[in-house]
Design a protein around this motif. Sequence first.
Motif, PDB file in Angstrom:
ATOM      1  N   LYS A 299       2.211   4.798  -0.798  1.00 45.16           N
ATOM      2  CA  LYS A 299       1.621   6.033  -1.299  1.00 45.16           C
ATOM      3  C   LYS A 299       2.662   7.142  -1.279  1.00 45.16           C
ATOM      4  O   LYS A 299       3.443   7.256  -0.333  1.00 45.16           O
ATOM      5  CB  LYS A 299       0.415   6.448  -0.449  1.00 45.16           C
ATOM      6  CG  LYS A 299      -0.766   5.494  -0.545  1.00 45.16           C
ATOM      7  CD  LYS A 299      -1.960   6.008   0.250  1.00 45.16           C
ATOM      8  CE  LYS A 299      -3.147   5.055   0.132  1.00 45.16           C
ATOM      9  NZ  LYS A 299      -4.325   5.555   0.875  1.00 45.16           N
TER      10      LYS A 299
ATOM     11  N   ARG B   3      -0.563   2.510  -9.352  1.00 44.67           N
ATOM     12  CA  ARG B   3      -1.158   1.393  -8.636  1.00 44.67           C
ATOM     13  C   ARG B   3      -0.674   0.076  -9.220  1.00 44.67           C
ATOM     14  O   ARG B   3      -0.416  -0.019 -10.421  1.00 44.67           O
ATOM     15  CB  ARG B   3      -2.692   1.437  -8.714  1.00 44.67           C
ATOM     16  CG  ARG B   3      -3.328   2.607  -8.009  1.00 44.67           C
ATOM     17  CD  ARG B   3      -4.802   2.756  -8.355  1.00 44.67           C
ATOM     18  NE  ARG B   3      -5.509   1.500  -8.491  1.00 44.67           N
ATOM     19  CZ  ARG B   3      -5.964   1.007  -9.647  1.00 44.67           C
ATOM     20  NH1 ARG B   3      -5.785   1.681 -10.764  1.00 44.67           N
ATOM     21  NH2 ARG B   3      -6.599  -0.140  -9.682  1.00 44.67           N
TER      22      ARG B   3
ATOM     23  N   ALA C   3       0.819  -1.228   0.000  1.00 42.06           N
ATOM     24  CA  ALA C   3       0.000   0.000   0.000  1.00 42.06           C
ATOM     25  C   ALA C   3       0.847   1.271   0.000  1.00 42.06           C
ATOM     26  O   ALA C   3       0.526   2.245   0.680  1.00 42.06           O
ATOM     27  CB  ALA C   3      -0.948   0.008   1.192  1.00 42.06           C
TER      28      ALA C   3
ATOM     29  N   GLY D  60      -1.069   2.992  -4.242  1.00 45.64           N
ATOM     30  CA  GLY D  60      -1.396   1.619  -3.866  1.00 45.64           C
ATOM     31  C   GLY D  60      -0.475   0.633  -4.556  1.00 45.64           C
ATOM     32  O   GLY D  60      -0.881  -0.065  -5.483  1.00 45.64           O
TER      33      GLY D  60
END
Length: 509
Positions: free
Chosen positions: A275, A483, A273, A282
Amino acid sequence: MNQATRTVLHMRDIKKSFSGVPALQGVDFELLTGEIHALVGENGAGKSTLIKILTGAYRRDSGVIEYAMGRVAFQNPTEAQAVGIVAVYQEINLVGFRTVAENIFLGREPHRFGIIDKRRMNSEAGEILARLGLHIDPRSVVGSLNIAHRQMVAIARAISTHARVLILDEPTSSLTPSEVSVLFDVMRRLKSEGTSIIYVSHRFEELYAVCDRVTVLRDGRHIITQSLTTLNRLDLVCHMLGRKPREVSKGVTAFATEPQNAVGGAILLQAEALKYQNRLSGIFIEVRHGEIVGLAGLLGSGRSETARALFGAEPLDGGTVKLEGKLLSLRDPHDAIDVGIAFLSEDRKADGIIPELSVRENLTLAALPALTRWGIVDRKRQNELVTRFMQRLDIKAASAEQKIHELSGGNQQKVLLARWLCKNTKLLLLDEPTRGIDVGAKGEIQRLIAELALQGLGVLMISSEVEELVEGSQRVVVLRDGRSVAQLNGEQKNIKTILHAMAEGTVDP
């Protein structure tokens, strides 16, 4: 799509070289009146060079530029701006301590009796902002605005020059989704008024949301110009990378000849996760001892940002990073190096080698603290280390004292690898490790990476060459818009599936 058919700009057979290296090889580009035209391509495709030639920042070697009034050859951006061609770059060029109105009219301030007429300037700036649907006080100091409003002020300044052609270079890189929506409304309003827009972006959702046509450049060549209504995302990716959707090549890299550890050992790296600003939103990656994990994605997908974050070079806003089960808190690259993480940058000349230093000095740079006592380098130990790794990696140089900038690109890359192997490296982060080196050296680097993995190192390898990822990695993680969108291994680890995940964000069923 209500699109005019009259051509406002036509660049034909544009060629440009730097120090004998072609940057543009006969590129054609056509822009219609009231059109939003996407210009796309990976790093080195030629987008920036083409724009700078159009605006007069670069001189073309040959070719023709036809604008509304006929053939043109701008000597500088001021000449281009004077006739309505204005660029707004990703790095916003505004004066932070001046007001919005002062920035909009910088160098073109209205005067009355030899004095700047601030009342008129504020009024006209307000009218321009209102025309764009923006609620910004023209008397506000630019430094007090958020990045989105600064971007809008830069566009307002371009509009104030009565631009007929507006060039937006990655304008949404620092904007939130709601701010992007405001920008798109402004663009559509300008389009309806007859302004033509060249839109440079790597974000597919944006291209399909706001652009009419797209031109793809690759390796300095014009590949295709087509309406986005007739071009699907997978085909667009394939044009950008030079691949066919069903193309599956085998045995085209030196990785293919190496035995591969299909599973790898114990878990080395766990990143969950991750960031960072609006660039990573993600990221999930796992690397085992003795495993090569490929990191795939288009320009802007977050590949390099991920590697830099894992190396402590980009401060994470969220997520966790564990090495051998231990939670890390990386404040800077020193922390990463101390725990056994190494990083080879995509740009070895800017972020890797120190050109005027010798091979010896470059190779032992990371190991200097261990080779130094009381501020003095133990030359005997240093020379032993250098000799060992020059032989082990087959680094070709006249001697260890030869300046590294005199070596070939492949040998420079070997020196940088050796720099980290001098340390107790556990995880090797490689960003485009074979870019810009000849075919022979490329194979040597690929074989060396495979050998290092077999010796137990964990490797996270970024590459724009899909074959290199397929043949050189046990698993491939695909990134899109910051992501992780796919983790591929086994039969799924093929060119078609990787390209589909890049384009659509999903694995093709």
